[in-house]
Design a protein around this motif. Structure first.
Motif, mmCIF file in Angstrom:
data_model
loop_
_atom_site.group_PDB
_atom_site.id
_atom_site.type_symbol
_atom_site.label_atom_id
_atom_site.label_comp_id
_atom_site.label_asym_id
_atom_site.label_seq_id
_atom_site.Cartn_x
_atom_site.Cartn_y
_atom_site.Cartn_z
ATOM 1 N N PRO A 77 -0.142 -0.977 5.548
ATOM 2 C CA PRO A 77 -1.590 -0.852 5.357
ATOM 3 C C PRO A 77 -2.283 -0.346 6.625
ATOM 4 O O PRO A 77 -1.742 -0.440 7.726
ATOM 5 N N CYS A 78 -3.469 0.179 6.433
ATOM 6 C CA CYS A 78 -4.285 0.610 7.566
ATOM 7 C C CYS A 78 -4.569 -0.610 8.440
ATOM 8 O O CYS A 78 -4.997 -1.645 7.927
ATOM 9 N N PRO A 79 -4.343 -0.520 9.742
ATOM 10 C CA PRO A 79 -4.583 -1.684 10.603
ATOM 11 C C PRO A 79 -6.063 -2.055 10.729
ATOM 12 O O PRO A 79 -6.382 -3.147 11.162
ATOM 13 N N HIS A 80 -6.945 -1.151 10.319
ATOM 14 C CA HIS A 80 -8.381 -1.409 10.451
ATOM 15 C C HIS A 80 -9.001 -1.975 9.188
ATOM 16 O O HIS A 80 -9.844 -2.862 9.251
ATOM 17 N N CYS A 81 -8.599 -1.459 8.023
ATOM 18 C CA CYS A 81 -9.252 -1.899 6.783
ATOM 19 C C CYS A 81 -8.290 -2.557 5.795
ATOM 20 O O CYS A 81 -8.727 -3.154 4.823
ATOM 21 N N GLY A 82 -6.987 -2.434 6.030
ATOM 22 C CA GLY A 82 -6.014 -3.075 5.155
ATOM 23 C C GLY A 82 -5.656 -2.291 3.900
ATOM 24 O O GLY A 82 -4.828 -2.732 3.113
ATOM 25 N N SER A 83 -6.265 -1.130 3.693
ATOM 26 C CA SER A 83 -5.935 -0.344 2.496
ATOM 27 C C SER A 83 -4.595 0.369 2.697
ATOM 28 O O SER A 83 -4.143 0.577 3.816
ATOM 29 N N TRP A 84 -3.998 0.754 1.589
ATOM 30 C CA TRP A 84 -2.717 1.457 1.618
ATOM 31 C C TRP A 84 -2.980 2.958 1.431
ATOM 32 O O TRP A 84 -2.399 3.595 0.583
ATOM 33 N N GLU A 97 -1.180 20.739 14.403
ATOM 34 C CA GLU A 97 -1.178 19.327 14.775
ATOM 35 C C GLU A 97 -1.477 18.478 13.539
ATOM 36 O O GLU A 97 -2.348 18.809 12.745
ATOM 37 N N ALA A 98 -0.740 17.380 13.382
ATOM 38 C CA ALA A 98 -0.962 16.467 12.260
ATOM 39 C C ALA A 98 -1.144 15.062 12.809
ATOM 40 O O ALA A 98 -0.624 14.726 13.878
ATOM 41 N N ARG A 99 -1.894 14.265 12.072
ATOM 42 C CA ARG A 99 -2.200 12.908 12.513
ATOM 43 C C ARG A 99 -2.207 11.971 11.314
ATOM 44 O O ARG A 99 -2.583 12.365 10.216
ATOM 45 N N VAL A 100 -1.810 10.717 11.536
ATOM 46 C CA VAL A 100 -1.908 9.711 10.481
ATOM 47 C C VAL A 100 -3.359 9.254 10.428
ATOM 48 O O VAL A 100 -3.938 8.855 11.445
ATOM 49 N N VAL A 101 -3.965 9.360 9.238
ATOM 50 C CA VAL A 101 -5.366 8.966 9.063
ATOM 51 C C VAL A 101 -5.512 8.086 7.829
ATOM 52 O O VAL A 101 -4.739 8.193 6.881
ATOM 53 N N CYS A 102 -6.505 7.240 7.852
ATOM 54 C CA CYS A 102 -6.870 6.452 6.678
ATOM 55 C C CYS A 102 -7.839 7.324 5.869
ATOM 56 O O CYS A 102 -8.760 7.916 6.421
ATOM 57 N N THR A 103 -7.620 7.407 4.567
ATOM 58 C CA THR A 103 -8.463 8.264 3.740
ATOM 59 C C THR A 103 -9.630 7.519 3.093
ATOM 60 O O THR A 103 -10.400 8.117 2.356
ATOM 61 N N MET A 104 -9.766 6.227 3.382
ATOM 62 C CA MET A 104 -10.859 5.450 2.804
ATOM 63 C C MET A 104 -12.159 5.747 3.547
ATOM 64 O O MET A 104 -12.252 5.525 4.759
ATOM 65 N N SER A 105 -13.153 6.238 2.846
ATOM 66 C CA SER A 105 -14.422 6.584 3.492
ATOM 67 C C SER A 105 -15.186 5.350 3.962
ATOM 68 O O SER A 105 -16.108 5.460 4.760
ATOM 69 N N GLU A 106 -14.805 4.153 3.503
ATOM 70 C CA GLU A 106 -15.446 2.920 3.942
ATOM 71 C C GLU A 106 -14.811 2.364 5.220
ATOM 72 O O GLU A 106 -15.347 1.439 5.823
ATOM 73 N N CYS A 107 -13.662 2.896 5.615
ATOM 74 C CA CYS A 107 -12.947 2.434 6.808
ATOM 75 C C CYS A 107 -13.559 3.091 8.042
ATOM 76 O O CYS A 107 -13.612 4.324 8.140
#
Length: 115
Positions: A77-84, A97-107
Motif C-alpha cells: 500500500p501507499c505509505p501515505h494514504c494506505g491505498s493499493w 525517467e519513471a517514478r513510483v506514484v500513488c494515483t489517488m487524487s486524495e493522497c
C-alpha cells in the motif's frame, strides 16, 4: 456572536521587522501565557503542520488510458494514504525517467493531489 472580551490579540515584532499577530480565545490556559510564548507555540505548531513542497503533475486525459500505459508499482500500500494504487509512471518533464506514484487524487503524496 462573540464579544471582544472573549479574544486576546497577541502581537510580536522580531528584530528583522517581521510582525506576528494572533487572535486567541481567552481561557485559563492562554491567560497564563505571555505574548512571546503564544507566538512561539503557534510557530512550532505551524512548522509541524507544514508539508514539504510536493511535485504536482497535470492529470493525464483520459486517465484510464494513462493507467493502462503505466506499469504496476510495488505490491504494497501507499505509505501515505494506505491505498493499493501505486504505479510506475513516466515523469512528465523528464523523458526516460519513471517514478513510483500513488494515483489517488486524495493522497497528499500523489502528484495528482487536488488541493
Amino acid at each position: 456572536m462573540a464579544e471582544n472580551n472573549d479574544y486576546r490579540t497577541v502581537i510580536r515584532e522580531d528584530e528583522d521587522g517581521t510582525r506576528h499577530i494572533a487572535l486567541v480565545r481567552r481561557d485559563p490556559e492562554t491567560e497564563q501565557l505571555t505574548d512571546d510564548q503564544i507566538i512561539t507555540h503557534l510557530q512550532e505548531w505551524r512548522a509541524k503542520r507544514e508539508q514539504p513542497d510536493r511535485e504536482r503533475w497535470p492529470i493525464p486525459e483520459p486517465f484510464g488510458d494513462w493507467l493502462k500505459a503505466t506499469k504496476p508499482g510495488p505490491i504494497e500500500p501507499c505509505p501515505h494514504c494506505g491505498s493499493w494504487s501505486l504505479r510506475l509512471a513516466p515523469v512528465p518533464d523528464a523523458p526516460g525517467e519513471a517514478r513510483v506514484v500513488c494515483t489517488m487524487s486524495e493522497c497528499q503524496a500523489s502528484p495528482f493531489y487536488r488541493d
